[in-house]
Design a protein around this motif. Structure first.
Motif, PDB file in Angstrom:
ATOM      1  N   GLY A  34      15.278   3.609   0.237  1.00 18.38           N
ATOM      2  CA  GLY A  34      15.970   3.264   1.475  1.00 18.38           C
ATOM      3  C   GLY A  34      15.052   3.285   2.679  1.00 18.38           C
ATOM      4  O   GLY A  34      15.166   2.445   3.580  1.00 18.38           O
ATOM      5  N   GLN A  35      14.136   4.230   2.701  1.00 12.76           N
ATOM      6  CA  GLN A  35      13.182   4.298   3.817  1.00 12.76           C
ATOM      7  C   GLN A  35      12.282   3.063   3.817  1.00 12.76           C
ATOM      8  O   GLN A  35      11.987   2.503   4.887  1.00 12.76           O
ATOM      9  N   LEU A  36      11.849   2.656   2.636  1.00 14.59           N
ATOM     10  CA  LEU A  36      11.006   1.463   2.561  1.00 14.59           C
ATOM     11  C   LEU A  36      11.778   0.219   2.992  1.00 14.59           C
ATOM     12  O   LEU A  36      11.239  -0.638   3.712  1.00 14.59           O
ATOM     13  N   SER A  37      13.033   0.104   2.582  1.00 14.36           N
ATOM     14  CA  SER A  37      13.846  -1.047   2.994  1.00 14.36           C
ATOM     15  C   SER A  37      13.994  -1.096   4.505  1.00 14.36           C
ATOM     16  O   SER A  37      13.897  -2.171   5.120  1.00 14.36           O
ATOM     17  N   GLY A  38      14.225   0.068   5.114  1.00 13.80           N
ATOM     18  CA  GLY A  38      14.329   0.113   6.572  1.00 13.80           C
ATOM     19  C   GLY A  38      13.046  -0.289   7.245  1.00 13.80           C
ATOM     20  O   GLY A  38      13.043  -1.016   8.242  1.00 13.80           O
ATOM     21  N   ARG A  73      12.205  -3.563   9.744  1.00 13.86           N
ATOM     22  CA  ARG A  73      11.592  -3.434  11.074  1.00 13.86           C
ATOM     23  C   ARG A  73      10.301  -4.225  11.175  1.00 13.86           C
ATOM     24  O   ARG A  73       9.720  -4.342  12.261  1.00 13.86           O
ATOM     25  N   GLY A  74       9.782  -4.702  10.055  1.00 13.84           N
ATOM     26  CA  GLY A  74       8.495  -5.396  10.060  1.00 13.84           C
ATOM     27  C   GLY A  74       7.309  -4.455  10.050  1.00 13.84           C
ATOM     28  O   GLY A  74       6.186  -4.868  10.362  1.00 13.84           O
ATOM     29  N   ASP A  75       7.533  -3.192   9.623  1.00 14.39           N
ATOM     30  CA  ASP A  75       6.477  -2.182   9.680  1.00 14.39           C
ATOM     31  C   ASP A  75       5.536  -2.210   8.481  1.00 14.39           C
ATOM     32  O   ASP A  75       4.457  -1.619   8.538  1.00 14.39           O
ATOM     33  N   VAL A  76       5.953  -2.843   7.368  1.00 10.68           N
ATOM     34  CA  VAL A  76       5.163  -2.716   6.137  1.00 10.68           C
ATOM     35  C   VAL A  76       4.924  -4.091   5.496  1.00 10.68           C
ATOM     36  O   VAL A  76       5.339  -4.350   4.374  1.00 10.68           O
ATOM     37  N   PRO A  77       4.221  -4.978   6.175  1.00  9.23           N
ATOM     38  CA  PRO A  77       4.038  -6.324   5.618  1.00  9.23           C
ATOM     39  C   PRO A  77       3.313  -6.324   4.277  1.00  9.23           C
ATOM     40  O   PRO A  77       3.622  -7.153   3.403  1.00  9.23           O
ATOM     41  N   ALA A  78       2.343  -5.440   4.083  1.00 10.93           N
ATOM     42  CA  ALA A  78       1.618  -5.422   2.808  1.00 10.93           C
ATOM     43  C   ALA A  78       2.525  -4.983   1.668  1.00 10.93           C
ATOM     44  O   ALA A  78       2.548  -5.596   0.594  1.00 10.93           O
ATOM     45  N   ALA A  81       7.197   9.443  11.822  1.00 10.79           N
ATOM     46  CA  ALA A  81       7.223   9.007  10.422  1.00 10.79           C
ATOM     47  C   ALA A  81       7.043   7.499  10.316  1.00 10.79           C
ATOM     48  O   ALA A  81       6.325   7.004   9.441  1.00 10.79           O
ATOM     49  N   HIS A  82       7.680   6.756  11.212  1.00 12.88           N
ATOM     50  CA  HIS A  82       7.530   5.304  11.191  1.00 12.88           C
ATOM     51  C   HIS A  82       6.073   4.904  11.420  1.00 12.88           C
ATOM     52  O   HIS A  82       5.550   4.009  10.748  1.00 12.88           O
ATOM     53  N   ALA A  83       5.424   5.573  12.362  1.00 12.08           N
ATOM     54  CA  ALA A  83       4.034   5.236  12.662  1.00 12.08           C
ATOM     55  C   ALA A  83       3.126   5.542  11.473  1.00 12.08           C
ATOM     56  O   ALA A  83       2.204   4.773  11.162  1.00 12.08           O
ATOM     57  N   GLU A  84       3.384   6.654  10.793  1.00 14.04           N
ATOM     58  CA  GLU A  84       2.562   6.999   9.634  1.00 14.04           C
ATOM     59  C   GLU A  84       2.739   5.985   8.512  1.00 14.04           C
ATOM     60  O   GLU A  84       1.773   5.618   7.828  1.00 14.04           O
ATOM     61  N   LEU A  85       3.941   5.483   8.328  1.00 17.14           N
ATOM     62  CA  LEU A  85       4.162   4.483   7.292  1.00 17.14           C
ATOM     63  C   LEU A  85       3.459   3.169   7.639  1.00 17.14           C
ATOM     64  O   LEU A  85       2.927   2.492   6.757  1.00 17.14           O
ATOM     65  N   ARG A  86       3.428   2.831   8.921  1.00 14.99           N
ATOM     66  CA  ARG A  86       2.662   1.641   9.326  1.00 14.99           C
ATOM     67  C   ARG A  86       1.180   1.835   9.017  1.00 14.99           C
ATOM     68  O   ARG A  86       0.506   0.915   8.530  1.00 14.99           O
ATOM     69  N   ARG A  87       0.664   3.035   9.288  1.00 17.98           N
ATOM     70  CA  ARG A  87      -0.746   3.304   8.980  1.00 17.98           C
ATOM     71  C   ARG A  87      -1.001   3.215   7.474  1.00 17.98           C
ATOM     72  O   ARG A  87      -2.015   2.656   7.031  1.00 17.98           O
ATOM     73  N   THR A  88      -0.096   3.779   6.697  1.00 17.67           N
ATOM     74  CA  THR A  88      -0.240   3.714   5.242  1.00 17.67           C
ATOM     75  C   THR A  88      -0.237   2.275   4.754  1.00 17.67           C
ATOM     76  O   THR A  88      -1.055   1.888   3.901  1.00 17.67           O
TER      77      THR A  88
END
Length: 387
Positions: free
Chosen positions: A60-64, A68-73, A230-237
Motif C-alpha cells: 500500500g505504501q508503494l502504491s501511494g 504521488r509520482g515519487d517512485v518512477p523507477a 518517509a516519503h523523501a527517503e522513498l524518493r531517495r531509494t
C-alpha cells in the motif's frame, strides 16, 4: 483458528516472501523446502539474480508513492499479479531472516525482536543479545544459528553470492549467521550501492546478490509511514534503484527483483495501550512481555490468566500460542522446529488496528509499527525486470 476480518494470514502455500526466495534459490540449485512462488517469473535463461529488499515498504505504501509520482523507477517494473504476504509476525527479525535463510520463522527461530529463550532462561533482545529485564548480555549465542543461510546453501551448489548492506551490521552475531556463505560488501551511504553492486554481476557466471535498504523502515518508525520524512527517503531509494538498474550490464541473463520484509502501519500516540504495567508484569507474568508492540508474547501465571485476558481482550485478539503454532501462523505445519515453540509464550496478543501494546521494557513510542496482521503490515510488493 479464527482470525478477525481485517487479518491477513501469511500465505506460505505460494504467495509469501518465503516462497519467493525458496523459488529463487531452487532456480540456482538449492533444494526448496517450501511451495514454489505462485506468480510467474521469467527465470528461463537467468544466471544472475539480484534481490533488492526495502525494509518496511508495504504494498500500500508503494502504491501511494507511485500515485504521488515519487517512485518512477519502481513504478516501471513489472508487479506481481496478485497479493504477496510477509510472514508472521510481520517484523524484520522474522521476515528478513526468512529471506536470508529461505526458512519460515518457526524453522529459523527468530520469532520477534524479543523472545523467551529456554536455553538462557531469559527474555532476550535478538539484535542486541541481552536480557531485556536485567540488561545482562547473552554469553552463549551459537545455539541461535539453527539453520544454514541461503548463501551457505548456494555455495554448496557451486553458486557464489554476495550481500550489499550497511557496514554497521557486518559484525553482528545475526549478520554473521544470516549472511554466512556470502561475500559482504559494506556501504556507508545508499548512493554507494550502484557502484558496489554492478561489477558483481559478471556475464555468464551464476550468482545471487541481495541489496538491503534499512533506512526507510527506520524513518517510518520515527515519523510515521505517511510523513514527509518517509516519503523523501522513498524518493531517495527510488533514485538509487534507478542508478543501479542503469549501471547493470545488459546481458539478458539477470533477473532484478524488488520486495520488502513487511509493511508499516501508522501508529497514533493515543493508540498505545498501558495495560501491562511493571506491577502487572511482575505479579501476573512469568517474565517480561516478548515479541512486538503489535504482536506480543506473554507467559501468564496460571492464577492470573483470566484477569490478564480480561485486561487485554477489549483491545486485542488473544490466541493460545499452541493454537497459533499448530495452525500454520509461524510456518507450514509439520516443518516447524518444536524447540522454538516456547519462544512465543503461552498467550499471543495482537492489538486491534491503530493500537499497540506498550511494555515496561519498550523503547520510546514510535509513530509507525509492524508485527501484526493488518494489510498495511502484511502485504508487500514484488516487482521484477529482466536485464
Amino acid at each position: 483458528m479464527t482470525l478477525p476480518p481485517h487479518a491477513i494470514r501469511p500465505d506460505y502455500a505460494g504467495g509469501s516472501v518465503l516462497n519467493l526466495v525458496a523459488t529463487l534459490g531452487a532456480h540456482l540449485g538449492v533444494p526448496a523446502r517450501h511451495a514454489p512462488y505462485r506468480y510467474p517469473l521469467p527465470l528461463a535463461g537467468v544466471r544472475q539474480i539480484l534481490l533488492i529488499v526495502v525494509d518496511g515498504l508495504g504494498a500500500g505504501q508503494l502504491s501511494g508513492a507511485a500515485a504521488r509520482g515519487d517512485v518512477p523507477a519502481l513504478a516501471a517494473l513489472t508487479p506481481a499479479p496478485g497479493r504477496v504476504t510477509s510472514v508472521f509476525p510481520s517484523t524484520t527479525m522474522a521476515a528478513l531472516t526468512a529471506i536470508h535463510t529461505a526458512c519460515a520463522p518457526g524453522e529459523h527461530g527468530y520469532l520477534g525482536l524479543t523472545v523467551w529463550l529456554e536455553e538462557a532462561q531469559a527474555t532476550v533482545n535478538l539484535i542486541r543479545l541481552y536480557d531485556v529485564y536485567t540488561h545482562q548480555p547473552l554469553e552463549e549465542t551459537a545455539f541461535l544459528a539453527a539453520v544454514p543461510s541461503l548463501y551457505r546453501q548456494l555455495r554448496r551448489s557451486g553458486v557464489g553470492s554476495q550481500v550489499i548492506m550497511p557496514g554497521a551490521y557486518k559484525h553482528s552475531v545475526l549478520t554473521r549467521w544470516a549472511c554466512d556463505g556470502a561475500t559482504y560488501y559494506p556501504y556507508t551511504r545508499p548512493d554507494e550501492i550502484p557502484a558496489l553492486t554492478a561489477p558483481l554481476l559478471r556475464p555468464g557466471e551464476p550468482s545471487y546478490t541481495l541489496v538491503y535498504f534499512p533506512d526507510y523502515d527506520s524513518l517510518c518508525h520515527a515519523f510515521g509511514p505517511d510523513s514527509p520524512e518517509a516519503h523523501a527517503e522513498l524518493r531517495r531509494t527510488d533514485g538509487v534503484v534507478a542508478r543501479l538498474l542503469a549501471a547493470l550490464p545488459r546481458t539478458g541473463e539477470t533477473l532484478v527483483l524488488v520486495t520488502a520484509d513487511h509493511g508499516q502501519s501508522a501508529q497514533p500516540p493515543e493508540g498505545y495501550l498501558d495495560v501491562i504495567t511493571r506491577p502487572v508484569m511482575k505479579t501476573q507474568l512469568r517474565g517480561p512481555v516478548a515479541g512486538e508492540e503489535r504482536a506480543a508474547y506473554l507467559r501468564p501465571r496460571e492464577a492470573f490468566r483470566t484477569d490478564l485476558e480480561a485486561r487485554l481482550a477489549p483491545h486485542a485478539t488473544l490466541l493460545k500460542a499452541d493454537d497459533a503454532w499448530n495452525s500454520g501462523l509461524f510456518g507450514p505445519t509439520g516443518q516447524l522446529n518444536p524447540r522454538f515453540r516456547s519462544r512465543v509464550g503461552d498467550l499471543i496478543a495482537v492489538p486491534s488496528p491503530g493500537h499497540a501494546l506498550r511494555r515496561p521494557t519498550s523503547p520510546a513510542p514510535m509513530l509507525g509499527l509492524h508485527g501484526g496482521w493488518t494489510p498495511e503490515e502484511m502485504l508487500v510488493p514484488v516487482l521484477w525486470a529482466r536485464v
